[in-house]
Design a protein around this motif. Sequence first.
Motif, short mmCIF file in Angstrom:
data_model
loop_
_atom_site.label_atom_id
_atom_site.label_comp_id
_atom_site.label_asym_id
_atom_site.label_seq_id
_atom_site.Cartn_x
_atom_site.Cartn_y
_atom_site.Cartn_z
N LEU A 1 -3.87 5.48 0.99
CA LEU A 1 -5.15 5.00 1.49
C LEU A 1 -6.12 6.18 1.49
CD1 LEU A 1 -3.78 3.03 4.59
CD2 LEU A 1 -4.02 2.21 2.25
N ASP B 1 -9.34 7.71 2.63
CA ASP B 1 -10.29 7.47 3.71
C ASP B 1 -11.73 7.61 3.22
OD1 ASP B 1 -10.90 7.27 6.71
OD2 ASP B 1 -11.88 9.15 6.16
N ASN B 2 -12.58 6.76 3.73
CA ASN B 2 -14.02 6.82 3.44
C ASN B 2 -14.72 7.33 4.68
OD1 ASN B 2 -16.82 6.15 3.14
ND2 ASN B 2 -16.25 4.76 1.48
N LYS C 1 -7.50 1.72 -1.66
CA LYS C 1 -6.07 1.53 -1.51
C LYS C 1 -5.38 1.52 -2.87
CE LYS C 1 -6.45 -1.20 2.75
NZ LYS C 1 -6.08 -2.47 3.42
N ASP D 1 0.82 -1.21 0.00
CA ASP D 1 0.00 0.00 0.00
C ASP D 1 0.86 1.26 0.00
OD1 ASP D 1 -2.28 -1.55 0.10
OD2 ASP D 1 -2.51 -1.40 2.28
N ARG E 1 -9.97 4.37 12.50
CA ARG E 1 -10.36 3.39 11.50
C ARG E 1 -9.26 3.08 10.49
NH1 ARG E 1 -14.28 7.37 10.17
NH2 ARG E 1 -13.64 8.73 8.46
N ASN E 2 -8.29 3.98 10.35
CA ASN E 2 -7.17 3.72 9.45
C ASN E 2 -5.93 3.19 10.18
OD1 ASN E 2 -8.13 4.80 6.70
ND2 ASN E 2 -8.64 6.47 8.11
N LYS E 3 -6.06 2.99 11.49
CA LYS E 3 -4.97 2.46 12.31
C LYS E 3 -3.67 3.24 12.08
CE LYS E 3 -6.99 -2.15 12.61
NZ LYS E 3 -6.81 -3.61 12.40
N ALA F 1 -16.53 2.94 5.60
CA ALA F 1 -16.17 1.77 4.80
C ALA F 1 -14.65 1.69 4.64
CB ALA F 1 -16.85 1.84 3.43
N ASP F 2 -14.18 0.57 4.14
CA ASP F 2 -12.74 0.41 3.94
C ASP F 2 -12.23 1.47 2.97
OD1 ASP F 2 -12.70 -1.76 5.60
OD2 ASP F 2 -12.88 -3.24 3.99
N PRO F 3 -11.01 1.98 3.21
CA PRO F 3 -10.47 3.00 2.31
C PRO F 3 -10.11 2.42 0.95
CG PRO F 3 -8.79 2.28 3.87
CD PRO F 3 -10.08 1.62 4.29
#
Length: 584
Positions: A92, A94-95, A103, A89, A325-327, A99-101
């Motif tokens: 990323l 972000d959403n 990538k 990756d 959420r994106n750690k 939801a998942d970003p």
Amino acid sequence: MAELVDATDSKSVFFGSARSSRARGTNRFPKWEIFDPHSPFKNFDRHMLPEDIESYEELRASFHWRIPDHFNISHACLTRHAQAIPDQDALLIDNSEGADPLKLSWQELETRCQRVAGILTAVGVERGDRVAVQLPQGWEALAVHLATYRIGAIIVPLATQFGPEAIAYRIAKARPKVFIATAEALARWRDAAREVTEQIIAFVVGEPNGKDRRFAEAFDQAKPYVDTAGTRPNDAAIILFTSGTTGQPKGVLHGHRVLLGHLPGIQLAQERMPQEGDVFWTPSDWAWAGGLLNALLPALYFGVPVVAANASRFSADWALSVLARNKITNAFLPPTAIRIIASYSGQAPRLHLRAVGAAGEQLGAQTHKAASDIFKAPINEFYGQTECNTVIGSSQAIGINNPASMGKATPGHEVQLLAEDGSFVQEGEGEIVIKADTPVAMLEYFEDPEATAEKNVDGWIRTGDLASRTSDGWFTFKSRNDDIITSAGYRIGPSEIEECLRSHDAVLEAAVIGITDDERTESVAAFVKITQEARQTANIEQDLKDWVRNRLSAHLYPRSVEIVDHIPTTESGKIIRRAFRKRA
């Protein structure tokens, strides 16, 4: 053994333009180590701080700059990673819905960068040409940056919040060949443009609003540009606009070397980034030095994936949710953003931070502690200016983290305090000055040799910032020695705002200063002399606030406007702003 070469020798390091050579004056560069002269773009990973040295004193004593004979930001931040770790990756997106970003891998980003470089070269952009960009965080903005560096052109980033007057001035000053922006930004530019706009090739990202070329269509049709210009460290790469005390904002011209100059300070602030699993984010616009050079480019250089996220308005809820959420492990946050998060009263989500860098203004011990409790990670403050950044800093990992101080001089930079009589202050107060023989120093103020000469004096860069220093090297910010306003991490010059106010039909004269603000450090305050007719107008103060907000930017508009009968000036007509600071 690599050869030590005097970088002022044009056979070793080439300045990107005659302007740069002329403007540098007494700013002689040191004996930087030049290596692999016959193999461009290799071995520059050695700019990372040694992992086996854990004390500040040892780092200072052992550090020396290793500047490759050739260096290109695009290759350093993208192409080499696409070659080495193509499927990992890189970006990323972000959403905000949770939801998942989206990538993008290093190879996917490289492919998009090649296509954008193809767009630019197809319309005639060459080395040394300027490319302006005004886009929110996202792959398009990043690809425009990297494609511009790739072909040896110069990027001119513009903040998304700029209004028509701010855009028009910077475009007129930089004279780009291409301007890539949203339809709204292009419309704002044309609304205030002082010169013929048809000479600039405009591409619109998103839905077009007129006859501008569609970026998406050009992207689909572009022939990939796979080469990389053989740029040298001092070849021009970036123009970042900053505000001065008098006149309009100045364009700070940096070479490709500026990224290398940032690495020691950023790596310290980010606790030895990169580490396995690091993910980086900043809410700062990538058009500012903070978002671009304190965050985006250093993270990419080290192969750390970057999160792109946008919000209409910064809030603690939004920032904490992005972090969680994106750690995200590493972040650059302006002090105002940290203050907002520090006052958060809700239940903070579980975060994964291991370091937060902060710069732009003093954070303060109370905010430092409150935010550290939420982040569960060290906050490392650092200092610099657009002209010469990350020269003072802190790092908990090597024992320099004091909430009451900006830190100590970063390895690779010589920082002194200058007394009024021109002598250096070893302990006490003075103006911060930085030895100009550092790769983080600007090449010049773009096409402004007089301002460049005023900034660079006898081989030292004068910051205009006053600070104190202890006998063991701790620096603490005190104040500006001129009219610059420090607000929410932005350094704001009053002249641009005063000129905007004077363009209002009701205004005869205006003076702008900064006044103390608990959240922003300072807020912009305007004192305005208006016409007799305007004095009868209801809500004239709010009208003037809105005028500046809409014409310039949300971060520049005055939070307070006071109508006055007289604006004092000197015999030469300069506004005496200190009279209003005393009054405030």
